[in-house]
Design an enzyme around this catalytic site. Structure first.
Site, PDB file in Angstrom:
ATOM      1  N   ASP A 168      -5.589   6.492  13.292  1.00 54.86           N
ATOM      2  CA  ASP A 168      -4.653   7.604  13.501  1.00 54.86           C
ATOM      3  C   ASP A 168      -4.269   8.248  12.168  1.00 54.86           C
ATOM      4  O   ASP A 168      -4.082   9.469  12.078  1.00 54.86           O
ATOM      5  CB  ASP A 168      -3.413   7.080  14.233  1.00 54.86           C
ATOM      6  CG  ASP A 168      -2.643   8.175  14.948  1.00 54.86           C
ATOM      7  OD1 ASP A 168      -3.256   9.203  15.311  1.00 54.86           O
ATOM      8  OD2 ASP A 168      -1.429   8.014  15.147  1.00 54.86           O
ATOM      9  N   LYS A 214      -5.497  22.896  20.601  1.00 55.04           N
ATOM     10  CA  LYS A 214      -6.108  21.556  20.610  1.00 55.04           C
ATOM     11  C   LYS A 214      -7.158  21.404  19.509  1.00 55.04           C
ATOM     12  O   LYS A 214      -7.926  22.319  19.262  1.00 55.04           O
ATOM     13  CB  LYS A 214      -6.761  21.282  21.969  1.00 55.04           C
ATOM     14  CG  LYS A 214      -5.772  21.292  23.120  1.00 55.04           C
ATOM     15  CD  LYS A 214      -6.403  20.867  24.421  1.00 55.04           C
ATOM     16  CE  LYS A 214      -7.331  21.920  24.975  1.00 55.04           C
ATOM     17  NZ  LYS A 214      -7.835  21.570  26.319  1.00 55.04           N
TER      18      LYS A 214
END
Ligand SMILES: CCCCCCCC(=O)SCCNC(=O)CCNC(=O)[C@H](O)C(C)(C)COP(=O)(O)OP(=O)(O)OC[C@H]1O[C@@H](n2cnc3c(N)ncnc32)[C@H](O)[C@@H]1OP(=O)(O)O
Length: 249
Positions: A168, A214
């Site tokens: 992440d 996105k």
């Protein structure tokens, strides 16, 4: 162009062979609530520690990969000229809110004891030791991580949640560079092979596509020599307005 989770401007912190994702510009920060006499200010306000620089806990593999990428980074020569290089080292602080323009005041108002999850342990080498590099020409981000003994999951090996954190961190930084402030909406990880504690791993991410708000990113994590695949993953990040985040809406 590098972008950040906060509206940041100006010169980057001076560090060898580096460039900032999170840029701190003290010249544009609001004036302090009191005036310190000229020359005393630097004594009052210590420089933030850049956690992406080597420390004594870094093992040979961590150092080898650091040198490999750092030697390909642009740098300012002794003559004051900028030498180009395809990679940039991304400095890393334990609270980037504090080092953004005006952020020092916000950082006192919003959970002043908060610290970045991956940079909150003073015991060097115990948790996450890492450095990220970015190559704008190839649009590639790499992370070199050394997993400390406090990240144990299965005996002697790294916890899956810690592995997800490493991924992440790399892909979140990459998505931020690509699109500005984002949050992780979805993260899919295939865990292929466990990581022994203390090992150094290499993460490489690429942006697959952007669609409105996105951004789709993929990431591969291998052993430091690239011979073993530890994980492959895909993620979706969605652009956000920082004001929404700070106001909690
Ligand atoms: C420097 C260190 C970097 C570290 C990076 C760390 C990053 C993090 O860990 S962030 C923390 C973890 N993530 C979170 O807490 C996020 C929580 N979720 C949210 O806040 C929101 O759901 C958020 C922002 C993801 C999306 O909300 P919102 O902005 O309202 O988006 P919304 O308009 O609903 O959706 C936008 C698009 O994304 C799609 N989408 C949203 N969520 C998902 C999802 N989980 N899966 C698939 N698609 C999704 C929607 O379908 C929509 O698609 P389209 O435009 O095609 O219709």
């Amino acid at each position: 162009m590098t972008r950040s989770i906060l509206p940041l401007t100006g010169r980057s912190l001076r560090a060898p062979k580096s460039s900032c994702v999170f840029i701190y510009d003290d010249s544009k920060a609001p004036p302090p609530p009191f005036s310190a006499p000229q020359g005393l200010a630097s004594g009052f306000f210590s420089k933030p520690r850049d956690f992406s620089l080597p420390n004594s806990s870094w093992g040979p593999e961590m150092m080898r990969l650091y040198e490999q990428y750092n030697s390909q980074c642009g740098e300012e020569t002794e003559g004051g000229e900028n030498r180009e290089g395809p990679w940039k080292r991304l400095p890393s602080y334990n609270r980037f809110l504090k080092y953004a323009t005006g952020g020092v005041y916000l950082s006192r108002m919003i959970h002043k004891k908060a610290r970045l999850f991956t940079r909150n342990n003073r015991d060097q080498g115990a948790t996450f030791e890492y450095v990220l590099f970015f190559n704008s020409e190839e649009d590639k981000c790499v992370g070199v991580f050394q997993a400390g003994h406090l990240l144990e999951g299965p005996p002697g090996h790294v916890h899956g949640g810690a592995i997800a954190t490493m991924i992440d961190t790399v892909i979140g930084t990459h998505a931020t560079i690509a699109c500005g402030p984002v949050l992780t909406a979805n993260l899919n990880i295939n865990y292929r092979r466990p990581i022994p504690l203390g090992n150094t791993v290499l993460l490489e991410s690429s942006v697959d596509k952007k669609e409105g708000k996105k951004v789709f990113v993929t990431c591969k994590m291998t052993s430091s020599d690239g011979s073993k695949l530890h994980t492959d993953s895909t993620a979706l990040f969605v652009s956000i307005k920082v004001s929404q985040l700070l106001l909690g809406s």
